[in-house]
Design an enzyme around this catalytic site. Structure first.
Site, PDB file in Angstrom:
ATOM      1  N   ARG A  94       0.860  -1.180   0.000  1.00 34.05           N
ATOM      2  CA  ARG A  94       0.000   0.000   0.000  1.00 34.05           C
ATOM      3  C   ARG A  94       0.895   1.229   0.000  1.00 34.05           C
ATOM      4  O   ARG A  94       1.898   1.286   0.738  1.00 34.05           O
ATOM      5  CB  ARG A  94      -0.904   0.024   1.239  1.00 34.05           C
ATOM      6  CG  ARG A  94      -2.090  -0.934   1.184  1.00 34.05           C
ATOM      7  CD  ARG A  94      -3.120  -0.516   0.135  1.00 34.05           C
ATOM      8  NE  ARG A  94      -4.290  -1.389   0.106  1.00 34.05           N
ATOM      9  CZ  ARG A  94      -4.449  -2.420  -0.724  1.00 34.05           C
ATOM     10  NH1 ARG A  94      -3.511  -2.731  -1.593  1.00 34.05           N
ATOM     11  NH2 ARG A  94      -5.557  -3.151  -0.688  1.00 34.05           N
ATOM     12  N   GLU A  99      -3.147   7.516  -4.206  1.00 37.62           N
ATOM     13  CA  GLU A  99      -3.564   6.924  -5.464  1.00 37.62           C
ATOM     14  C   GLU A  99      -4.865   7.516  -5.989  1.00 37.62           C
ATOM     15  O   GLU A  99      -5.801   7.672  -5.186  1.00 37.62           O
ATOM     16  CB  GLU A  99      -3.775   5.416  -5.214  1.00 37.62           C
ATOM     17  CG  GLU A  99      -3.024   4.536  -6.146  1.00 37.62           C
ATOM     18  CD  GLU A  99      -3.028   3.104  -5.663  1.00 37.62           C
ATOM     19  OE1 GLU A  99      -2.162   2.764  -4.844  1.00 37.62           O
ATOM     20  OE2 GLU A  99      -3.900   2.355  -6.093  1.00 37.62           O
ATOM     21  N   HIS A 158      -0.961   0.020 -10.109  1.00 44.00           N
ATOM     22  CA  HIS A 158      -1.595  -0.896  -9.139  1.00 44.00           C
ATOM     23  C   HIS A 158      -2.190  -2.126  -9.842  1.00 44.00           C
ATOM     24  O   HIS A 158      -3.402  -2.350  -9.812  1.00 44.00           O
ATOM     25  CB  HIS A 158      -2.671  -0.168  -8.310  1.00 44.00           C
ATOM     26  CG  HIS A 158      -2.915  -0.845  -6.987  1.00 44.00           C
ATOM     27  ND1 HIS A 158      -3.369  -0.180  -5.865  1.00 44.00           N
ATOM     28  CD2 HIS A 158      -2.785  -2.145  -6.599  1.00 44.00           C
ATOM     29  CE1 HIS A 158      -3.501  -1.034  -4.859  1.00 44.00           C
ATOM     30  NE2 HIS A 158      -3.150  -2.240  -5.287  1.00 44.00           N
TER      31      HIS A 158
HETATM   32  C1  DGY Z   1      -5.462  -6.025  -2.949  1.00 42.68           C
HETATM   33  O1  DGY Z   1      -6.178  -6.988  -3.225  1.00 42.68           O
HETATM   34  O2  DGY Z   1      -5.430  -5.553  -1.813  1.00 42.68           O
HETATM   35  C2  DGY Z   1      -4.614  -5.482  -4.050  1.00 42.68           C
HETATM   36  O3  DGY Z   1      -3.989  -4.312  -3.696  1.00 42.68           O
HETATM   37  C3  DGY Z   1      -5.388  -5.301  -5.328  1.00 42.68           C
HETATM   38  O4  DGY Z   1      -5.770  -6.507  -5.809  1.00 42.68           O
END
Ligand code: DGY
Length: 321
Positions: A240, A269, A287
């Site tokens: 993240r 983001e 992402h």
């Molecule tokens: C998640 O699943 O948390 C990813 O960041 C996106 O698929």
């Protein structure tokens, strides 16, 4: 029954829902963008089930505004930092996610970013496209080798372990990891060494982040922590964005205090920190860690199964609260 999906998902998910709940009204956000709060409330108010994504901030007010019928929030993600779990729990709403199915896909992207940064692949691609490749030369475009180097993994979950195993078995790397708990399996299977974060940063040639975003991990890598990394080191973030102070990272990359960063996630983001996109030593992806056909289909099926389970009075397989 009313099921609202905040983004279009693979058709397999809609088919599953429609077959299992033939009387349900299933609505999907028709736009190719995320909805703002007002739009989401207008579209989804009164729903029994909400299928959301990591880009939807599902806070207490929104949960309240969606109405008393809401029974399940199925997030099309493994991470659920965007959802107020306590608010959902207080209302008895099940929150479900999609663990496991995106481990391989996300690990592939992390390793890909690591290699792309180490061997300066996107820089090389740009140079070649611009017609600046004028012939083989001994000093042209040297990067850093990966075999036998030290890889530091922050966060010892499924994805971190898959990256560690790939780097250990595929590239003969030494593995360091940082985690709150001891992981005997890491130590036995990967000969991994558990170390404090500072030691991991100062010893690793490659640092890959795999921890969830929590109040404890926000800006875990701040300006001071980044200073501990080697000038030849590469940072990879597929977890993240807010785990890293992105502005401090831009500074470190600009001043070549670290060699490169491979990022799939960003602090705000989809916005990028000022200056990030101008840096040659940053490889930037939108992402897409879990973005394979297979994984995205399976994530859709998992969300659909969670909704079906809750709306038919069964226990969903992957319930966070
Ligand atoms: C998640 O699943 O948390 C990813 O960041 C996106 O698929």
């Amino acid at each position: 029954m009313f099921i609202y999906l905040t983004r279009a998902v693979p058709e397999v998910a809609i088919d599953l829902l429609a077959n299992a709940l033939p009387d349900a009204r299933i609505e999907v956000n028709p736009h190719d963008r995320n909805l703002n709060r007002a739009e989401l409330i207008e579209a989804a108010a009164g729903c029994d089930a909400l299928v959301c994504t990591l880009a939807d901030p599902i806070d207490a007010t929104l949960i309240e505004d969606l109405g008393p019928q809401l029974k399940v929030i199925a997030t099309y993600a493994v991470g659920y930092n965007n959802i107020d779990l306590q608010a959902a729990k207080n209302r008895g709403i099940a929150v479900c996610n999609t663990p496991g199915v995106l481990t391989d896909a996300t690990a592939e992207i992390a390793v890909g970013l690591l290699l792309a940064c180490a061997r300066r692949m996107t820089e090389g691609d740009n140079l070649t496209r611009q017609g600046l490749f004028t012939g083989w030369a001994p000093l042209l475009h040297r990067g850093h080798g990966v075999y036998g180097k030290t890889v530091g993994i922050v966060g010892a979950g499924r994805i971190g372990k898959r990256v560690a195993a790939t780097m250990k078995h595929g590239f003969g790397c030494r593995i360091l990891y940082h985690s709150r708990e001891d992981h005997v399996d890491w130590e036995n299977e990967l000969e991994a060494e558990k170390v404090e974060l500072g030691e991991l940063l100062s010893r690793s040639d490659f640092v890959s982040l795999h921890c969830p975003l929590t109040p404890d991990t926000r800006h875990l890598l701040d300006a001071d922590m980044l200073k501990l990394m080697k000038p030849t080191a590469v940072l990879v973030n597929t977890a993240r964005g807010p785990v890293v102070d992105e502005q401090a990272l831009v500074q470190a990359l600009r001043e070549k205090r670290i060699a490169a960063a491979g990022l799939d996630v960003y602090e705000n983001e989809p916005a990028l920190a000022p200056g990030l996109s101008e840096l040659e030593n940053a490889v930037l992806l939108p992402h897409i860690g879990s973005a394979t056909m297979e994984t995205r289909d399976e994530m859709g099926r998992m969300c659909a199964r969670a909704v079906i389970a809750v709306l038919t009075g069964q226990e969903p397989a992957h319930r966070v609260v």
